[in-house]
Design an enzyme around this catalytic site. Structure first.
Site, PDB file in Angstrom:
ATOM      1  N   ASP A   1      -5.446  11.740  -2.301  1.00 38.52           N
ATOM      2  CA  ASP A   1      -4.838  12.139  -1.032  1.00 38.52           C
ATOM      3  C   ASP A   1      -3.352  12.360  -1.289  1.00 38.52           C
ATOM      4  O   ASP A   1      -2.634  11.431  -1.681  1.00 38.52           O
ATOM      5  CB  ASP A   1      -5.050  11.038   0.021  1.00 38.52           C
ATOM      6  CG  ASP A   1      -4.615  11.485   1.420  1.00 38.52           C
ATOM      7  OD1 ASP A   1      -4.076  12.603   1.551  1.00 38.52           O
ATOM      8  OD2 ASP A   1      -4.824  10.709   2.372  1.00 38.52           O
TER       9      ASP A   1
ATOM     10  N   GLU B   1      -7.346  15.745  -0.902  1.00 33.52           N
ATOM     11  CA  GLU B   1      -7.070  15.626   0.541  1.00 33.52           C
ATOM     12  C   GLU B   1      -5.655  16.092   0.854  1.00 33.52           C
ATOM     13  O   GLU B   1      -4.691  15.661   0.208  1.00 33.52           O
ATOM     14  CB  GLU B   1      -7.275  14.149   0.954  1.00 33.52           C
ATOM     15  CG  GLU B   1      -7.068  13.879   2.425  1.00 33.52           C
ATOM     16  CD  GLU B   1      -7.491  12.453   2.807  1.00 33.52           C
ATOM     17  OE1 GLU B   1      -8.230  11.805   2.012  1.00 33.52           O
ATOM     18  OE2 GLU B   1      -7.090  11.985   3.868  1.00 33.52           O
TER      19      GLU B   1
ATOM     20  N   LYS C   1     -10.252   6.302  -3.555  1.00 30.26           N
ATOM     21  CA  LYS C   1      -9.281   7.344  -3.206  1.00 30.26           C
ATOM     22  C   LYS C   1      -7.942   6.891  -3.771  1.00 30.26           C
ATOM     23  O   LYS C   1      -7.623   5.699  -3.722  1.00 30.26           O
ATOM     24  CB  LYS C   1      -9.277   7.473  -1.682  1.00 30.26           C
ATOM     25  CG  LYS C   1      -8.080   8.098  -1.007  1.00 30.26           C
ATOM     26  CD  LYS C   1      -8.488   8.539   0.402  1.00 30.26           C
ATOM     27  CE  LYS C   1      -7.338   8.545   1.370  1.00 30.26           C
ATOM     28  NZ  LYS C   1      -7.700   9.102   2.694  1.00 30.26           N
TER      29      LYS C   1
ATOM     30  N   HIS D   1       0.882  -1.174   0.000  1.00 31.26           N
ATOM     31  CA  HIS D   1       0.000   0.000   0.000  1.00 31.26           C
ATOM     32  C   HIS D   1       0.917   1.220   0.000  1.00 31.26           C
ATOM     33  O   HIS D   1       1.606   1.498   0.980  1.00 31.26           O
ATOM     34  CB  HIS D   1      -0.880  -0.052   1.256  1.00 31.26           C
ATOM     35  CG  HIS D   1      -2.073   0.835   1.186  1.00 31.26           C
ATOM     36  ND1 HIS D   1      -3.077   0.672   0.248  1.00 31.26           N
ATOM     37  CD2 HIS D   1      -2.453   1.909   1.944  1.00 31.26           C
ATOM     38  CE1 HIS D   1      -4.019   1.593   0.440  1.00 31.26           C
ATOM     39  NE2 HIS D   1      -3.652   2.357   1.452  1.00 31.26           N
TER      40      HIS D   1
ATOM     41  N   ASP E   1      -6.870  16.685   6.429  1.00 32.07           N
ATOM     42  CA  ASP E   1      -6.629  15.468   7.223  1.00 32.07           C
ATOM     43  C   ASP E   1      -5.568  15.753   8.295  1.00 32.07           C
ATOM     44  O   ASP E   1      -5.906  16.092   9.424  1.00 32.07           O
ATOM     45  CB  ASP E   1      -6.254  14.303   6.303  1.00 32.07           C
ATOM     46  CG  ASP E   1      -6.041  13.002   7.081  1.00 32.07           C
ATOM     47  OD1 ASP E   1      -6.290  12.985   8.304  1.00 32.07           O
ATOM     48  OD2 ASP E   1      -5.614  11.986   6.486  1.00 32.07           O
TER      49      ASP E   1
ATOM     50  N   LYS F   1     -10.587  11.271  12.622  1.00 37.82           N
ATOM     51  CA  LYS F   1      -9.917   9.994  12.919  1.00 37.82           C
ATOM     52  C   LYS F   1      -9.813   9.880  14.429  1.00 37.82           C
ATOM     53  O   LYS F   1      -9.356  10.830  15.087  1.00 37.82           O
ATOM     54  CB  LYS F   1      -8.514   9.939  12.301  1.00 37.82           C
ATOM     55  CG  LYS F   1      -8.518   9.874  10.778  1.00 37.82           C
ATOM     56  CD  LYS F   1      -7.127   9.723  10.178  1.00 37.82           C
ATOM     57  CE  LYS F   1      -7.237   9.687   8.662  1.00 37.82           C
ATOM     58  NZ  LYS F   1      -5.920   9.684   7.994  1.00 37.82           N
TER      59      LYS F   1
ATOM     60  N   GLU G   1     -13.986   5.919   4.977  1.00 39.13           N
ATOM     61  CA  GLU G   1     -12.967   5.075   4.339  1.00 39.13           C
ATOM     62  C   GLU G   1     -12.563   3.953   5.300  1.00 39.13           C
ATOM     63  O   GLU G   1     -11.401   3.598   5.390  1.00 39.13           O
ATOM     64  CB  GLU G   1     -11.746   5.924   3.946  1.00 39.13           C
ATOM     65  CG  GLU G   1     -11.150   6.667   5.136  1.00 39.13           C
ATOM     66  CD  GLU G   1      -9.939   7.532   4.813  1.00 39.13           C
ATOM     67  OE1 GLU G   1      -9.694   7.815   3.627  1.00 39.13           O
ATOM     68  OE2 GLU G   1      -9.228   7.906   5.754  1.00 39.13           O
TER      69      GLU G   1
ATOM     70  N   LYS H   1      -3.698   7.482  -3.750  1.00 34.52           N
ATOM     71  CA  LYS H   1      -2.633   8.079  -2.975  1.00 34.52           C
ATOM     72  C   LYS H   1      -1.612   8.631  -3.964  1.00 34.52           C
ATOM     73  O   LYS H   1      -1.021   7.860  -4.748  1.00 34.52           O
ATOM     74  CB  LYS H   1      -1.968   7.036  -2.077  1.00 34.52           C
ATOM     75  CG  LYS H   1      -2.921   6.382  -1.084  1.00 34.52           C
ATOM     76  CD  LYS H   1      -3.588   7.356  -0.169  1.00 34.52           C
ATOM     77  CE  LYS H   1      -2.930   7.449   1.166  1.00 34.52           C
ATOM     78  NZ  LYS H   1      -3.711   8.295   2.124  1.00 34.52           N
TER      79      LYS H   1
HETATM   80  C1  MUC Z   1      -4.673   8.930   5.106  1.00 39.60           C
HETATM   81  O1  MUC Z   1      -3.828   9.804   5.070  1.00 39.60           O
HETATM   82  O2  MUC Z   1      -5.804   9.289   4.878  1.00 39.60           O
HETATM   83  C2  MUC Z   1      -6.424   6.450   4.714  1.00 39.60           C
HETATM   84  C3  MUC Z   1      -6.681   5.641   3.660  1.00 39.60           C
HETATM   85  C4  MUC Z   1      -5.472   5.197   3.158  1.00 39.60           C
HETATM   86  O3  MUC Z   1      -5.264   4.481   2.215  1.00 39.60           O
HETATM   87  O4  MUC Z   1      -4.489   5.744   3.901  1.00 39.60           O
HETATM   88  C5  MUC Z   1      -5.038   6.391   5.007  1.00 39.60           C
HETATM   89  C6  MUC Z   1      -4.279   7.536   5.480  1.00 39.60           C
HETATM   90 MG    MG Z   2      -5.236  11.359   4.445  1.00 42.89          MG
END
Ligand code: MUC
Ligand code: MG
Length: 371
Positions: free
Chosen positions: A197, A223, A166, A21, A248, A272, A325, A168
């Site tokens: 994000d 994000e 989402k 991941h 976040d 969170k 999420e 990254k």
């Molecule tokens: C984050 O920064 O949001 C949330 C989903 C994911 O894949 O990583 C987290 C961390």
């Molecule tokens: Mg995030």
């Protein structure tokens, strides 16, 4: 109902992920769950969990530091004490321990689990009562490879498991990231909501360039594009672009939420439990957001089932305009609970039993616990 804490035990539980991941600051092949067992009077046991992402690369507390804070400082403070509820517990912890919100979150979770079991009520009832028992859950495409992410997204859409994704980004150059995001958006289609994000990886200039292209390409939400300390920059971006910003890392507690909103931020906050210090504390941020007209999103630190369910109980009591999420358990190859959560049709079902409504498989806990 008052709860007397008799003893606390803590384990580091390492569980491999189903695939690497990739985030802007770390690649995860394993997630470490810091599991807490709170033994209370009258034979009641509460369970809690804290996770972070990539050791110390995401937040200021590592799994090892969470365990040490609990065993060295918080357990001696709390054991033998009686608390009327989570407010009294938080008051005690905050009076003696600064920060360490991840450790406090695991303990607040275990306390709520114990109090819910003592009262015969689900944790959501202690937090105001659930508005819903099914919550929306997106999936994060983060294999690091555009084609693999497209195939994964198409498979999950075909299976009907998720309809929102989402991505990254932020680890690679801007052009590569934009091509990656827009290729996935084009492949998965107009009906599918795609968010990105950046995990703080851009500076303000890069964010202005990047957000222009993401907005034109139909990305729905951006994000945390810039560092958490750049509050003014985040406010400026939120006012400049039509595509909304999800704060976040910049927004952990109700105090952060107040500062951002009163500075003119528009958009949404990712709640969170770990950032705030537990489900009750995270809902304080939700209330500030609601008062300021900022939308809400149920965020994850990629918790296992225990931490995800603790979050879901809290998220179920407020309207999450951007959904949640809470897919963490699906990213893990295994877990330490008897019954996995029910994920289907882009949603997850909130367990209904007393407390968290989750039973721990103690054999699995022993198997995966770090020796
Ligand atoms: C984050 O920064 O949001 C949330 C989903 C994911 O894949 O990583 C987290 C961390
Ligand atoms: Mg995030």
């Amino acid at each position: 109902m008052s709860i007397t804490i008799e003893s606390l035990a803590c384990w580091l539980v390492d569980i491999p992920t189903i695939r690497p991941h990739k985030l802007s600051m770390a690649t995860m092949g394993c997630q470490t769950l810091t599991i807490v067992r709170m033994q209370c009077a009258n034979g009641i046991t509460g369970w809690g969990e804290a996770t972070t992402i990539g050791g110390l690369s995401y937040g200021a507390e590592s799994p090892e530091a969470i365990k040490s804070a609990i065993e060295t400082y918080l357990a001696p403070l709390l054991c033998g004490q009686t608390f009327s509820g989570p407010a009294a517990l938080a008051d005690k912890m905050n009076a003696h321990v600064k920060g360490n919100t991840f450790a406090k979150s695991a303990l607040e979770t275990a306390f709520l689990d114990a109090q819910g079991k003592a009262l015969g009520l689900p944790v959501s009832s202690l937090l105001g009562g659930a508005l819903t028992t099914r919550l929306p859950v997106l999936w994060t495409l983060a294999s690091g490879d555009t084609q693999k992410d497209i195939e994964e997204g198409q498979r999950l859409l075909a299976e009907g498991r998720h309809d929102t994704f989402k991505l990254k980004i932020g680890a690679r150059g801007l052009d590569v990231d934009i091509r990656h995001a827009l290729a996935i958006k084009a492949a998965l289609g107009d009906e599918v909501s795609i968010r990105v994000d950046v995990n703080q990886a851009w500076d303000l200039t890069t964010a202005i360039k990047g957000m222009t292209q993401l907005q034109d390409g139909g990305i729905d939400l951006v994000e945390q594009p810039i560092p958490l300390w750049d509050r003014q920059g985040l406010i400026a971006l939120s006012q400049r672009f039509a595509v909304p910003i999800l704060a976040d890392e910049a927004v952990s507690t109700s105090h952060d939420g107040y500062a951002l909103a009163s500075g003119g931020f528009t958009g949404a906050y990712a709640l969170k439990i770990a950032k705030a210090g537990g489900p009750v504390q995270a809902l304080k941020l939700a209330q500030v957001a609601q008062a300021a007209g900022v939308a809400l999103y149920g965020g994850t630190m990629l918790e296992g089932t225990l931490g995800s369910v603790a979050s879901l109980h809290a998220w179920s009591t407020v309207r999450m305009q951007w959904g949640t999420e809470m897919f963490g358990p699906l990213l893990l190859k295994d877990d330490i609970v008897v019954r996995p959560l029910d994920f289907s049709h882009g949603q997850v079902t909130l367990p209904q039993g007393p407390g968290l409504g989750v039973d721990i498989d103690e054999e699995k806990l022993r198997y995966y616990a770090r020796k």
